[in-house]
Design a protein around this motif. Structure first.
Motif, short mmCIF file in Angstrom:
data_model
loop_
_atom_site.label_atom_id
_atom_site.label_comp_id
_atom_site.label_asym_id
_atom_site.label_seq_id
_atom_site.Cartn_x
_atom_site.Cartn_y
_atom_site.Cartn_z
N ASP A 48 0.85 -1.19 0.00
CA ASP A 48 0.00 0.00 0.00
C ASP A 48 0.89 1.23 0.00
OD1 ASP A 48 -2.39 1.45 0.05
OD2 ASP A 48 -2.51 1.43 2.24
N ILE A 49 0.38 2.30 -0.59
CA ILE A 49 1.09 3.58 -0.56
C ILE A 49 0.15 4.65 -0.02
CG2 ILE A 49 2.61 3.00 -2.49
CD1 ILE A 49 0.94 4.85 -4.27
N GLU A 50 0.73 5.69 0.51
CA GLU A 50 -0.01 6.88 0.91
C GLU A 50 0.43 8.01 -0.01
OE1 GLU A 50 -2.52 6.78 3.02
OE2 GLU A 50 -2.07 4.67 3.37
N ILE A 63 1.98 12.99 -5.31
CA ILE A 63 3.20 12.28 -4.91
C ILE A 63 2.86 11.15 -3.94
CG2 ILE A 63 4.73 14.26 -5.21
CD1 ILE A 63 4.66 14.47 -2.06
N MET A 64 3.73 10.16 -3.93
CA MET A 64 3.69 9.11 -2.92
C MET A 64 4.68 9.54 -1.84
SD MET A 64 5.68 6.42 -1.60
CE MET A 64 6.95 6.29 -2.83
N TYR A 65 4.25 9.52 -0.58
CA TYR A 65 5.18 9.94 0.46
C TYR A 65 5.58 8.81 1.42
CZ TYR A 65 0.94 10.60 3.28
OH TYR A 65 -0.25 10.42 3.94
N VAL A 66 4.91 7.67 1.37
CA VAL A 66 5.31 6.53 2.16
C VAL A 66 4.67 5.28 1.57
CG1 VAL A 66 3.45 6.64 3.89
CG2 VAL A 66 5.65 5.63 4.52
N THR A 80 10.68 6.23 -0.68
CA THR A 80 10.96 6.55 -2.08
C THR A 80 10.72 5.35 -2.97
OG1 THR A 80 13.30 5.90 -2.01
CG2 THR A 80 12.78 8.17 -1.33
N TRP A 81 10.55 5.61 -4.26
CA TRP A 81 10.40 4.52 -5.22
C TRP A 81 11.72 3.75 -5.36
CZ3 TRP A 81 5.87 2.84 -5.92
CH2 TRP A 81 4.78 3.70 -5.88
N GLU A 113 -3.28 3.22 -7.38
CA GLU A 113 -1.87 3.17 -7.01
C GLU A 113 -0.98 2.91 -8.23
OE1 GLU A 113 -1.11 1.69 -3.21
OE2 GLU A 113 -2.83 2.86 -2.57
N PHE A 114 -1.52 2.20 -9.22
CA PHE A 114 -0.74 1.95 -10.43
C PHE A 114 -0.36 3.25 -11.12
CE2 PHE A 114 -0.48 1.04 -15.04
CZ PHE A 114 0.67 0.28 -15.00
N GLN A 115 -1.21 4.26 -11.03
CA GLN A 115 -0.90 5.55 -11.66
C GLN A 115 0.37 6.16 -11.08
OE1 GLN A 115 -2.51 6.38 -14.42
NE2 GLN A 115 -3.55 4.45 -14.03
N PHE A 116 0.66 5.88 -9.83
CA PHE A 116 1.90 6.36 -9.21
C PHE A 116 3.06 5.41 -9.49
CE2 PHE A 116 -1.39 8.49 -6.85
CZ PHE A 116 -0.86 9.75 -6.62
N MET A 117 2.79 4.10 -9.50
CA MET A 117 3.84 3.10 -9.63
C MET A 117 4.40 2.98 -11.04
SD MET A 117 2.02 0.08 -7.49
CE MET A 117 3.39 -1.05 -7.55
N ARG A 118 3.57 3.15 -12.04
CA ARG A 118 3.94 2.82 -13.42
C ARG A 118 5.16 3.59 -13.91
NH1 ARG A 118 1.59 6.73 -16.98
NH2 ARG A 118 0.24 8.10 -15.77
N LYS A 119 5.37 4.77 -13.40
CA LYS A 119 6.49 5.59 -13.86
C LYS A 119 7.80 5.25 -13.16
CE LYS A 119 3.33 9.38 -14.68
NZ LYS A 119 2.85 10.67 -14.19
#
Length: 142
Positions: A48-50, A63-66, A80-81, A113-119
């Motif tokens: 999971d991400i926040e 942004i994802m912060y944790v 961080t990624w 969450e994929f929208q943040f992860m994909r990059k």
């Protein structure tokens, strides 16, 4: 008569504190075979991400912060990624993951969450990341 459930206390680690060996925090789980699909680790794992969003130079930025990953009674967190990719590499090495041996990781609100992860994960033509994790298109991160 009420039934009480005993919960095992979780152990929490920062990804950078694990060094390079997951055997210090995990035991290798058993596997099960699914006909035609290979072997899977018989354990639940979750990610999971926040996130947060704000305006920057007139544009809305998210942004994802944790992030947090849980398997067995262990929670591993990072900010961080790059740290997340380190965890994926560690998991891949420790569990010998590949096309014939998989770990399914459940992702809360996967489409979001994929929208943040994909990059931040390198995907190949066959949907595998460079460390052997299957593409998220199948609603599993294995």
């Amino acid at each position: 008569m009420t039934q009480q459930t005993q919960y095992k206390e979780n152990r929490i680690y920062q990804v950078n504190s694990i060094a390079s060996d997951l055997s210090t925090v995990f035991t290798k789980p058993a596997t099960v075979t699914k006909r035609g699909c290979g072997k899977y680790y018989n354990i639940s794992a979750a990610f999971d991400i926040e996130t947060s969003s704000f305006m920057h130079n007139g544009e809305k930025v998210g942004i994802m912060y944790v992030w947090a990953f849980k398997m067995q009674d262990v929670i591993i967190t990072g900010r961080t990624w790059e740290e997340f990719n380190i965890l994926l590499d560690l998991l891949s090495d420790f569990l010998d993951l590949g096309p014939k041996l998989k770990l399914v990781i459940y992702v809360h609100t996967l489409a979001y969450e994929f929208q943040f992860m994909r990059k931040h994960i390198e995907w190949s033509e066959d949907g595998l990341s460079e460390n052997g994790f299957r593409g998220i298109k199948n609603d599993v991160f294995s």
